[in-house]
Enzyme design. Structure first.
Site, PDB file in Angstrom:
ATOM      1  N   LYS A   1       9.241  -0.869  14.237  1.00  0.00           N
ATOM      2  CA  LYS A   1       9.869  -0.538  12.944  1.00  0.00           C
ATOM      3  C   LYS A   1      10.953   0.512  13.147  1.00  0.00           C
ATOM      4  O   LYS A   1      12.056   0.407  12.613  1.00  0.00           O
ATOM      5  CB  LYS A   1       8.828   0.036  11.978  1.00  0.00           C
ATOM      6  CG  LYS A   1       7.825  -0.947  11.446  1.00  0.00           C
ATOM      7  CD  LYS A   1       6.946  -0.232  10.404  1.00  0.00           C
ATOM      8  CE  LYS A   1       5.698  -0.999  10.091  1.00  0.00           C
ATOM      9  NZ  LYS A   1       4.766  -0.282   9.227  1.00  0.00           N
TER      10      LYS A   1
ATOM     11  N   HIS B   1      -6.656 -32.840  17.630  1.00  0.00           N
ATOM     12  CA  HIS B   1      -5.575 -33.698  18.151  1.00  0.00           C
ATOM     13  C   HIS B   1      -4.439 -32.862  18.710  1.00  0.00           C
ATOM     14  O   HIS B   1      -3.332 -33.361  18.894  1.00  0.00           O
ATOM     15  CB  HIS B   1      -5.084 -34.632  17.046  1.00  0.00           C
ATOM     16  CG  HIS B   1      -6.178 -35.535  16.577  1.00  0.00           C
ATOM     17  ND1 HIS B   1      -6.438 -36.760  17.147  1.00  0.00           N
ATOM     18  CD2 HIS B   1      -7.135 -35.361  15.627  1.00  0.00           C
ATOM     19  CE1 HIS B   1      -7.483 -37.313  16.553  1.00  0.00           C
ATOM     20  NE2 HIS B   1      -7.928 -36.478  15.621  1.00  0.00           N
TER      21      HIS B   1
ATOM     22  N   GLU C   1      -5.078  -6.371  14.618  1.00  0.00           N
ATOM     23  CA  GLU C   1      -4.515  -5.081  14.233  1.00  0.00           C
ATOM     24  C   GLU C   1      -5.638  -4.025  14.286  1.00  0.00           C
ATOM     25  O   GLU C   1      -5.385  -2.844  14.506  1.00  0.00           O
ATOM     26  CB  GLU C   1      -3.890  -5.148  12.834  1.00  0.00           C
ATOM     27  CG  GLU C   1      -2.807  -4.101  12.621  1.00  0.00           C
ATOM     28  CD  GLU C   1      -2.046  -4.250  11.309  1.00  0.00           C
ATOM     29  OE1 GLU C   1      -2.647  -4.037  10.241  1.00  0.00           O
ATOM     30  OE2 GLU C   1      -0.844  -4.575  11.347  1.00  0.00           O
TER      31      GLU C   1
ATOM     32  N   LYS D   1       0.839  -1.196   0.000  1.00  0.00           N
ATOM     33  CA  LYS D   1       0.000   0.000   0.000  1.00  0.00           C
ATOM     34  C   LYS D   1       0.877   1.251   0.000  1.00  0.00           C
ATOM     35  O   LYS D   1       0.688   2.159  -0.792  1.00  0.00           O
ATOM     36  CB  LYS D   1      -0.928  -0.025   1.225  1.00  0.00           C
ATOM     37  CG  LYS D   1      -1.798   1.190   1.339  1.00  0.00           C
ATOM     38  CD  LYS D   1      -2.765   1.088   2.509  1.00  0.00           C
ATOM     39  CE  LYS D   1      -3.418   2.450   2.737  1.00  0.00           C
ATOM     40  NZ  LYS D   1      -4.354   2.456   3.845  1.00  0.00           N
TER      41      LYS D   1
ATOM     42  N   GLY E   1      -4.875  -1.681   4.837  1.00  0.00           N
ATOM     43  CA  GLY E   1      -4.112  -2.840   4.361  1.00  0.00           C
ATOM     44  C   GLY E   1      -4.825  -4.160   4.622  1.00  0.00           C
ATOM     45  O   GLY E   1      -4.957  -5.011   3.748  1.00  0.00           O
ATOM     46  N   ARG E   2      -5.328  -4.318   5.842  1.00  0.00           N
ATOM     47  CA  ARG E   2      -5.963  -5.603   6.192  1.00  0.00           C
ATOM     48  C   ARG E   2      -7.358  -5.748   5.606  1.00  0.00           C
ATOM     49  O   ARG E   2      -8.022  -6.768   5.813  1.00  0.00           O
ATOM     50  CB  ARG E   2      -5.973  -5.780   7.707  1.00  0.00           C
ATOM     51  CG  ARG E   2      -6.591  -4.627   8.467  1.00  0.00           C
ATOM     52  CD  ARG E   2      -6.222  -4.675   9.947  1.00  0.00           C
ATOM     53  NE  ARG E   2      -6.676  -3.506  10.692  1.00  0.00           N
ATOM     54  CZ  ARG E   2      -5.984  -2.369  10.793  1.00  0.00           C
ATOM     55  NH1 ARG E   2      -4.827  -2.253  10.185  1.00  0.00           N
ATOM     56  NH2 ARG E   2      -6.451  -1.365  11.496  1.00  0.00           N
TER      57      ARG E   2
ATOM     58  N   GLU F   1      10.338  -4.818   4.561  1.00  0.00           N
ATOM     59  CA  GLU F   1      10.362  -6.230   4.156  1.00  0.00           C
ATOM     60  C   GLU F   1      10.099  -6.367   2.658  1.00  0.00           C
ATOM     61  O   GLU F   1      10.797  -7.073   1.932  1.00  0.00           O
ATOM     62  CB  GLU F   1       9.279  -7.026   4.908  1.00  0.00           C
ATOM     63  CG  GLU F   1       9.543  -7.240   6.371  1.00  0.00           C
ATOM     64  CD  GLU F   1       8.992  -6.123   7.252  1.00  0.00           C
ATOM     65  OE1 GLU F   1       8.804  -4.987   6.743  1.00  0.00           O
ATOM     66  OE2 GLU F   1       8.780  -6.371   8.442  1.00  0.00           O
TER      67      GLU F   1
END
Ligand code: F6P
Length: 565
Positions: free
Chosen positions: A528, A404, A373, A208, A287-288, A214
């Site tokens: 960050k 399990h 977030e 965005k 973003g999400r 990263e």
């Protein structure tokens, strides 16, 4: 923008507090007294059937929750979101992910922008690109069609597309595959490209902001990988490494093997990606909340225009349900309010999401960003500190694997963990072994788990099975463990869109009740900044090293002592 309401000062909050104080969960008794409880508390939202009857709610609780929604003005804020008011207060932005899936003819103008026209123009660009790749018309620098798309992004620019790709694998065009690189750990990129043919690989750099460390680091590494690999194949005469390539050689290759998705098209151009190969979106898409924007370009390539349009239509169908259904039947509203009941009044710190579909194995991870977030905040949108709990921890794994692993704690642990179970009536792979239908065995587990959680097993029932008295307590299931069951006929692009939008709106409802801004994420910034500030110390800068706290300094010293080269 109206001031947030402190929910704990409302009358409904007080009522709920009182109800919680004397609350006795009794699912078995409630079903006995009200034989139509399942019917009364099961709802339809688009293609989803949602059974809320195994939740720890009674009519007085539901009525008080409805009053809480009214007193915190949830519906008014929902309407403000849909019409583009700047409800993201700290960033002074509209929140319009719902505009990304509105039918084209449904006009919407916000802040002087013709939102509908812009959305459909970008969508047309994305579809055109996707169809060219799918048809084998988009060619790499050596003239070969693309067979692998690698999406490079992180957070919302990764989790949504990666989750949806996995969920819709049966809809992916044969001969095409997508991979997703997110982590700055070099392992991620290296493992994902190590067996790829550079001539048939296309990278989508999705960010965005186009500033994310990263993503830009991985994109640069991917560009070097591409150019090195192509050069090593001798496609440029006399040049066998990227270092020997001219600016023009590199640009030519990058233009055929890199496209970008961003709101920051200037930064895209600076990176060296041809602006003609960039798909935009807008700062009113969080973003999400962006999987349905151009961030879904890899998906449009994988499942085509038809599949992606169905996906958007499913989201829109859930938006319409949320926007128009009365509170008493409004599934996202009810689920959001029930989550508030668990979080604030029955004090459940976590919430499990358990899809009975292996295709949805990334759904809980996707929801973690969406919910945590969004609602992991301790101040209201006017900056006041809250005096009550907010965002719960979302987690989960597909059934039956989770059974399990961690279900023991849900059934017999000391914490109450509300759980959403999700399943589909029809399998993608109908497998039969004699009379055994594997999907039925699978669904048997889905049905049995919510039954076991709700109704448990008493000591008398355990004894009646001949269990020695000494181990009876260990084999008792207390029951009254809450769950919601969500079912749909089949996992299709449209049903997946409905599910995603359902959880987006549940998250929204909770955020509004708590008076928090679910659309910013300042809590990710400090880490960050510090990473940037201390990186020179890792590279050996003694001055920066000295400024670190003793624990961090010692850890960096350990790194220096143990790094092998
Ligand atoms: O750091 C958190 C975050 O900002 C998320 O909200 C976002 O989805 C992710 O980083 C990636 O951001 P971008 O798409 O700008 O690279």
């Amino acid at each position: 923008m109206s001031a947030p309401i402190d929910p704990s000062t409302t009358q409904a909050w007080q009522e709920l507090t009182n109800l919680a104080e004397s609350f006795q969960a009794d699912l078995a008794g409630w079903f006995e007294k009200q034989p139509d409880r399942a019917e009364q508390l099961s709802f339809t939202a688009a293609h989803l059937r949602v059974d809320l009857s195994k939740n720890l709610v009674t009519t007085p609780v539901l009525e008080a929750l409805a009053r809480l929604a009214a007193q915190t003005k949830v519906e008014a804020r929902r309407d403000a979101m849909f019409t583009g008011e700047h409800i993201n207060t700290t960033e002074d932005r509209a929140v319009l992910h719902t505009a990304l899936r509105r039918p084209r003819e449904d006009k919407l103008e916000v802040d002087g922008q013709d939102v509908s026209a812009d959305v459909s123009a970008v969508l047309a660009q994305v579809y055109d690109f996707a169809e060219r790749v799918r048809a084998g018309e988009w060619l790499g620098v050596t003239g070969k069609p693309i067979s692998t798309v690698v999406n490079i992004g992180i957070g919302g620019s990764d989790l949504g597309p990666a989750m949806v790709y996995e969920a819709l694998l049966p809809y992916v065009k044969p001969g095409l595959q997508c991979r997703f690189v997110s982590n700055i750990d070099p392992t991620d990129l290296c493992e994902k490209v190590k067996d790829l043919d550079p001539e048939t690989t296309l990278f989508i750099v999705a960010s965005k902001t186009f500033t994310t460390l990263e993503t830009l680091t991985n994109a640069r590494a991917a560009r070097s990988w591409l150019l090195d690999q192509l050069a090593a194949r001798g496609i440029w005469e006399g040049k066998d490494s990227a270092a020997q390539l001219s600016e023009q050689d590199s640009r030519q290759a990058v233009s055929k093997h890199f496209v970008a998705v961003s709101t920051n098209l200037e930064a895209v151009a600076e990176f060296g990606i041809d602006p003609d190969n960039a798909f935009g979106f807008w700062n009113w898409v969080g973003g999400r909340y962006s999987v349905d924007s151009a961030v879904g370009t890899a998906l449009a390539v994988a499942i085509g225009k038809e599949g992606f349009s169905d996906f958007l239509a499913g989201m829109h169908a859930m938006d319409e349900h949320f926007r128009t259904a009365p509170l008493s039947e409004n599934v996202p509203l009810l689920m959001g309010l029930i989550n508030v009941w668990y979080r604030n009044f029955l004090h459940a710190p976590t919430h499990a999401v358990l899809p009975y579909s292996q295709y949805l194995h990334r759904f809980p991870a996707y929801l973690q960003q969406l919910t945590m977030e969004s609602n992991g905040k301790a101040v209201r949108w006017d900056g006041e500190v809250v005096t009550y709990d907010t965002g719960e921890i979302f987690w989960g794994e597909p059934g039956t694997n989770g059974q399990h692993a961690f279900y023991q704690l849900i059934h017999q642990g000391t914490q109450m963990i509300p759980a959403d179970f999700i399943a589909f009536a029809n399998p993608t792979w109908p497998l039969k072994d004699g009379d055994n239908d594997q999907h039925e065995l699978f669904l048997g587990n889905f049905f049995a788990q919510t039954q076991a959680l709700a109704f448990g097993k008493t000591a008398d029932q355990v004894r009646a099975e001949g269990t020695p008295e000494s181990i009876v307590p260990a084999r008792v299931f207390p029951g009254n463990k809450p769950s919601t069951s969500i079912m749909a006929p089949r996992l299709t692009p449209s049903v997946l869109g409905e599910l995603i939008a359902l959880y987006e709106h549940i998250t929204f409802v909770q955020g509004v009740v708590w008076g928090i801004n679910s659309f910013d994420q300042w809590g990710v910034e400090l880490g960050k900044q510090l990473a940037k500030a201390l990186t020179p110390a890792i590279a050996g800068d003694q001055e920066v090293l000295k400024q670190q706290d003793p624990s961090t300094k010692a850890l960096i010293d350990y790194y220096h002592a143990n790094r092998e080269n």
